[in-house]
Design a protein around this motif. Sequence first.
Motif, PDB file in Angstrom:
ATOM      1  N   THR A 813      -3.314   6.456  -3.364  1.00  0.00           N
ATOM      2  CA  THR A 813      -3.523   7.841  -2.919  1.00  0.00           C
ATOM      3  C   THR A 813      -2.637   8.161  -1.722  1.00  0.00           C
ATOM      4  N   LEU A 814      -2.587   7.224  -0.773  1.00  0.00           N
ATOM      5  CA  LEU A 814      -1.726   7.424   0.390  1.00  0.00           C
ATOM      6  C   LEU A 814      -0.254   7.494  -0.013  1.00  0.00           C
ATOM      7  N   PHE A 815       0.097   6.717  -1.017  1.00  0.00           N
ATOM      8  CA  PHE A 815       1.487   6.724  -1.492  1.00  0.00           C
ATOM      9  C   PHE A 815       1.859   8.098  -2.048  1.00  0.00           C
ATOM     10  N   PHE A 816       0.967   8.654  -2.890  1.00  0.00           N
ATOM     11  CA  PHE A 816       1.263   9.969  -3.470  1.00  0.00           C
ATOM     12  C   PHE A 816       1.239  11.053  -2.394  1.00  0.00           C
ATOM     13  N   GLU A 817       0.333  10.894  -1.427  1.00  0.00           N
ATOM     14  CA  GLU A 817       0.308  11.846  -0.306  1.00  0.00           C
ATOM     15  C   GLU A 817       1.609  11.784   0.476  1.00  0.00           C
ATOM     16  N   MET A 818       2.097  10.594   0.636  1.00  0.00           N
ATOM     17  CA  MET A 818       3.361  10.395   1.351  1.00  0.00           C
ATOM     18  C   MET A 818       4.509  11.074   0.613  1.00  0.00           C
ATOM     19  N   CYS A 819       4.538  10.889  -0.705  1.00  0.00           N
ATOM     20  CA  CYS A 819       5.611  11.490  -1.501  1.00  0.00           C
ATOM     21  C   CYS A 819       5.510  13.014  -1.502  1.00  0.00           C
ATOM     22  N   SER A 820       4.269  13.530  -1.486  1.00  0.00           N
ATOM     23  CA  SER A 820       4.099  14.986  -1.495  1.00  0.00           C
ATOM     24  C   SER A 820       4.613  15.625  -0.221  1.00  0.00           C
ATOM     25  N   LYS A 821       4.670  14.842   0.865  1.00  0.00           N
ATOM     26  CA  LYS A 821       5.195  15.352   2.131  1.00  0.00           C
ATOM     27  C   LYS A 821       6.694  15.134   2.262  1.00  0.00           C
ATOM     28  N   GLN A 822       7.343  14.804   1.135  1.00  0.00           N
ATOM     29  CA  GLN A 822       8.786  14.599   1.108  1.00  0.00           C
ATOM     30  C   GLN A 822       9.229  13.424   1.991  1.00  0.00           C
ATOM     31  N   LEU A 823       8.297  12.458   2.159  1.00  0.00           N
ATOM     32  CA  LEU A 823       8.635  11.237   2.884  1.00  0.00           C
ATOM     33  C   LEU A 823       9.058  10.172   1.889  1.00  0.00           C
ATOM     34  N   ILE A 824      10.112   9.482   2.196  1.00  0.00           N
ATOM     35  CA  ILE A 824      10.654   8.481   1.270  1.00  0.00           C
ATOM     36  C   ILE A 824      10.057   7.110   1.592  1.00  0.00           C
ATOM     37  N   PRO A 825       9.261   6.546   0.685  1.00  0.00           N
ATOM     38  CA  PRO A 825       8.679   5.214   0.950  1.00  0.00           C
ATOM     39  C   PRO A 825       9.771   4.147   0.999  1.00  0.00           C
ATOM     40  N   SER A 826       9.508   3.161   1.759  1.00  0.00           N
ATOM     41  CA  SER A 826      10.458   2.052   1.843  1.00  0.00           C
ATOM     42  C   SER A 826      10.300   1.123   0.643  1.00  0.00           C
ATOM     43  N   ASN A 827      11.282   0.266   0.468  1.00  0.00           N
ATOM     44  CA  ASN A 827      11.209  -0.723  -0.611  1.00  0.00           C
ATOM     45  C   ASN A 827       9.991  -1.628  -0.457  1.00  0.00           C
ATOM     46  N   ASP A 828       9.617  -1.907   0.793  1.00  0.00           N
ATOM     47  CA  ASP A 828       8.461  -2.771   1.022  1.00  0.00           C
ATOM     48  C   ASP A 828       7.184  -2.148   0.487  1.00  0.00           C
ATOM     49  N   VAL A 829       7.077  -0.824   0.590  1.00  0.00           N
ATOM     50  CA  VAL A 829       5.878  -0.154   0.082  1.00  0.00           C
ATOM     51  C   VAL A 829       5.782  -0.314  -1.434  1.00  0.00           C
ATOM     52  N   TYR A 830       6.901  -0.140  -2.119  1.00  0.00           N
ATOM     53  CA  TYR A 830       6.888  -0.335  -3.579  1.00  0.00           C
ATOM     54  C   TYR A 830       6.466  -1.766  -3.915  1.00  0.00           C
ATOM     55  N   ASN A 831       6.973  -2.703  -3.188  1.00  0.00           N
ATOM     56  CA  ASN A 831       6.614  -4.097  -3.461  1.00  0.00           C
ATOM     57  C   ASN A 831       5.139  -4.367  -3.181  1.00  0.00           C
ATOM     58  N   VAL A 832       4.632  -3.796  -2.086  1.00  0.00           N
ATOM     59  CA  VAL A 832       3.225  -4.009  -1.749  1.00  0.00           C
ATOM     60  C   VAL A 832       2.324  -3.408  -2.815  1.00  0.00           C
ATOM     61  N   LEU A 833       2.605  -2.172  -3.217  1.00  0.00           N
ATOM     62  CA  LEU A 833       1.798  -1.532  -4.263  1.00  0.00           C
ATOM     63  C   LEU A 833       1.908  -2.274  -5.585  1.00  0.00           C
ATOM     64  N   PHE A 834       3.089  -2.710  -5.897  1.00  0.00           N
ATOM     65  CA  PHE A 834       3.311  -3.442  -7.147  1.00  0.00           C
ATOM     66  C   PHE A 834       2.469  -4.721  -7.170  1.00  0.00           C
ATOM     67  N   ARG A 835       2.488  -5.452  -6.078  1.00  0.00           N
ATOM     68  CA  ARG A 835       1.690  -6.684  -6.012  1.00  0.00           C
ATOM     69  C   ARG A 835       0.199  -6.381  -6.053  1.00  0.00           C
ATOM     70  N   GLY A 836      -0.177  -5.299  -5.369  1.00  0.00           N
ATOM     71  CA  GLY A 836      -1.598  -4.951  -5.356  1.00  0.00           C
ATOM     72  C   GLY A 836      -2.125  -4.633  -6.744  1.00  0.00           C
ATOM     73  N   HIS A 837      -1.406  -3.856  -7.520  1.00  0.00           N
ATOM     74  CA  HIS A 837      -1.853  -3.519  -8.871  1.00  0.00           C
ATOM     75  C   HIS A 837      -1.771  -4.723  -9.798  1.00  0.00           C
ATOM     76  N   CYS A 838      -0.829  -5.597  -9.553  1.00  0.00           N
ATOM     77  CA  CYS A 838      -0.769  -6.819 -10.377  1.00  0.00           C
ATOM     78  C   CYS A 838      -1.999  -7.687 -10.128  1.00  0.00           C
ATOM     79  N   LYS A 839      -2.460  -7.757  -8.897  1.00  0.00           N
ATOM     80  CA  LYS A 839      -3.604  -8.609  -8.574  1.00  0.00           C
ATOM     81  C   LYS A 839      -4.890  -8.105  -9.214  1.00  0.00           C
TER      82      LYS A 839
END
Length: 1224
Positions: A813-839
């Motif tokens: 949810t925070l990720f989508f909120e971040m994107c809606s504010k035109q903020l560009i997530p870092s590569n680390d955020v993608y990796n963290v979310l990716f690992r979280g959903h894999c777990k």
Amino acid sequence: MHQMRRALTQRNPFTFTFTFTFTISTKLHFSTITTPIHLPKTPISHSPSPNTLPSPLKQYLLSISQICPSTSRKFLRFQDLKPQDLLEILQNFHLGSGVLGFNHEKVESLWRIFNWVSDRNKGFGFGDDVVDPRCYEIMGLLLLRVGMIDEVEVLVSGMKFKGILVGRDRILSGLMGEYVERVEVEKAVSVYERMRGFGLETTLACCRGFLRFMMEMDRREMVVRVVDDMVNAGVGFGDDETKELDSVIRVLCRDGKVQLARKLVRNVKALGLEPSSVVLNEIGSLFCDKKDFDDLVSFFGDMGCPPDSFVCNKALHWICGSFGLERADQFLQEVKQLGFCPNEVTFRILVCWSCQYGKLRNAFIYFSEIISRGMRPVRWPYNALMIGLFKEGIWQHAREVLNEMIDNGVEPDLVTFKILLAGYCKARQFGEVKRTLNDMVQNSSIQLAPLEDPLSRAFLILGLDAKVKRDNNKGCSLTEFYDDLGNGLYLETDLDKFEQVVSTVLEESMIPDFNRIIEKECELNNLKAASLAVDEMFLQGQELSLNAFTALAKSQCVSNENVPALSDLLKSLPRLIPLLKQEILTSVVLSFSDKDFAEVGPLILKELCRSQQPIGNNTCSSLMLGICRSGEARTIRCCWALARKEKWLPELKDCGVFLDYLCQMRMRKEAIQLFDSMLAAHPHSKAEICNVFLEKLCSAGYTRLSHEVINTLLHQGFILEPTVYSHLIRGYCKEKRDSEAMVIIDDMLAHRIVPSADTLVLVIPLLCSVKRANDATVLYEIGIKEHCSHAVFLYDALISGCCMIGEVYKASTLFFEMCSKQLIPSNDVYNVLFRGHCKIYDLKNVGELLCAVIRKNIVLSLSSYRSFACLICEKEISLSPLSLKKLLFPDCAFSSLIKFNILIFHLFRKGSYGLVDFVLDEMQRLGLEFDEVTYNFLIYGYASCKQMTSSMRYFNSMISNDLRPSNRSLRAVAHYLCSSREVQKTLDLSKDMESRGWTHSSVLQHLIVDALLSASRYHEAESFLARMEEKDLTPNKIDYNILIRKLSHERLNTAIDLLNIMLKKGSVPDSISYNAVVYSSCVSNQLNQAMDLFNEMLELKLNPAITTWDKLVDNLCQNGQTLEAERLLTSMVDYGLTPTRRMYCSIIDRYCCEKKLSKASELMGMMQRDGYEPEFRTHWYLISSMWSFTSKYDSSSLEPEGFLSKLLSDSGFSPRKVLKANVH
């Protein structure tokens, strides 16, 4: 009777009950009844427990058990520690520490034990009640090894008070070495003075260290004293010591103390050592400086060797200039008798000075020596010879000397041509002047214009204002000389000045003035020629002047190519360094690189400090910066002490740089002193200084110290900036001390201090990790308001924290909120979310994130790939892992081998070992070589899948490639070999590991020993365990518990050895192991050993088994130690345990045998209270014995009455009265 029993029971419901049997009958014929008797409520009078050691002392003994377990175990049970016990503890600790090593905590415990015994035994001299002097020596050496300096000082004071000399020299030597290491000059000197006062000898290594330290700190008076003491004491010197002495002698020579240096060399030679030629040259050169040439010859005569050519030539130059040629020739003959062989420089000097004194014949003789000996001539003697010819008026031969000079390959320079011009002008041979000018043009020394008058150019070169004119006067003739055509010529000039200039040119060129040459070449920026002139100058024994030294230093510091030459110049003439101007000295300092400055920087600083001239603050700062960048810790400490002694303080802008260096070098004390000085020097910049200081301390790992400093400053009324708290938080987080960081965070929030953005990025995930997600959210919201420009990083931090605690959907949810504010997530955020959903096995969101990753060309991290590989293996996705590797991870930031290893691991974890073969084929196709990780995954994976053939194949391959298998792989292979009864192969594997120095894990050792024991190969098992300890192949935290239990029955000593090894390695055996060795010790009738182990077990908070208590009590009773057995039983009750019936019976029976009926009866009462029925035999024996005891007192009418009578009367029943009544 039943009523009486009830009455007795109701009247005295106290303490305990025992039963006895007696008979009431008119005929005294027995009818057995059982009557409960209650004794009065009085404390049980157990035998007094022996005084045991105080609890803190026991803790100290337990602390050192890791070093010497058998020793500390024995003394845990002692009533008191005697001085001889202390000696045994110290000796065993010292022996054990040599193998295992130890830390500050262990020695501190030992120090407490030492003080406890010393305080209780304060006698003097020798005896059982006096601490052995050897204890002081061992204790002092141990304290020194861990750097407990203050305690060593206390110990030494005690030794002095008691007059103990044993080991004091070693302790003081070590103490002095510690002070030297810590760069505490005055304390080191104080210890040395004490040693001299006591008449103690220092070790050679200590003397060397102290001597080097005094030289580093420029304490030259102490240097002389130390060396003199070493020589007078007849200390044996080696090569290293001789080098130290050489340095000392050179220092003495630089200070002009030639006689002291001479005496020192003479003493050193008397010890059978040969001083180095460098030292002899230093002393000889100093004799030359003092013009003491007789002592020079005498000195080298005493040394039995000739002076070096450098010394001789220097002396010869000074003798020629001061005393003339005759004295010079005499000196030359004297040094020849010592074995000196003149070289070309010697003859060069003689040629020049012979010409100077007009001894032209001698000059040619000396010059002929140069030629006849095949020496390479240079231009200086040729120039001197030509000048001599001109001075003698035989100018005709000057051209011959020039021609010979050219023939011998010596090119004339401008000086040579000026000599010729001046000589020919002096002889009025202007034709030769023109000829010389032509030679100069051909030599490219000058260029003549087509219409330029050669003579005018010659006069210009010589600095003459003259013209040559033809004499046309018919009256008074002005002719002074004639040309080749016979024309009369004269000079139109001041003839006296003309002669003076010409003579000056000749005189100055006779003995070359190298200082003037060097200055001129430096002005022309011809550094190569200047360097050559310096070399020639030293060879001919001349001194470099300050002006020439300044010119050289100024010129050479401009170019980096000349830095080595500048370094050599400074090292050769350190006495001139303080004489340089501050700006030039600063330029010199800045010109050196870090590598070159390591040696030159300390030299410059020492010379400046020794000169007692004021040192510019900028110059000193530049010096210290260079030293900090290039020097080692010890050099920095010494130079820092010297600079601070000179009241140096860095500028405010450089404060952070110096604090950074000090913290990196772990110079905490110096950093704090600098901080205090900076606060005092800059009272208006306290906040800035505090901020810089605390930042450097925290980044260097001194966060707790920084916290204490902050508290102190706040207590003193300082107002600190909020950034200092951010430094503390970052420091604590870096040191993994999260609890302290949380305290700071709470304090900041309580005082409404908003942390900086970078601090919030650290704090938010930390709060989430300790289940304070709400607080993390609050901080995030505060950060968004206060640091809106860092919103991206704050979002990243909160998303990472949410994923860390499993709240992946909130993170999304925070990720989508971040994107809606035109903020560009870092590569680390993608990796963290990716690992979280894999777990959480969220395949849908994993797929979406995967598409986003591929579309945005984001590189997944290694942990992301690992999580994804785990997911596809666990969920058995139809797409093979190998295909996914190719399709989805072509540009991962890690090697292909790592990706394959991850796949292999997860495939084995899932049990899909069939797919592993396809992965291995792909690796072989790509030409990837297995690493240790690959082999270990394969060995253990196939072993887990019961594919031991494949597992063993890869294991053998791994060994053949000299790779070390992991402990898990070794366990798997060893377990397979042992279960297959391949004991010999297991032993061969162990021997191979021994040869490679590989440690054997606990499980591996257990498997090997268990296999040997099963085959009844006890001796081999013991030998194997002994080798493990001897070769130190056991890991830390070794676990021998299973082996101890097995070996305790058949090999008790081996079992106890294993128990000791566990303690030494920092592991505490479990209670089952202790129970086993204690019980077996009892069985083998080693009661003292059993009690030691049992007592240690209790001190380690382990619970003995009931059978252990029982067996110990039984053995104690069998060995006549009934009081100890009772004490043990009482201890068992104190521990909340119920003794067994057998324990009670054993002690009661023993007390009955010892006729201690009172104790037996008390224990019988305790036994009944615990619900046990006593044996009839014992019961009746006790009653009958007490009855007899009571009757004895009645017949003698003694008081008090018998125990049994008193017992019954107190219960309201008189046995005698009852019997009499029944009889009647």
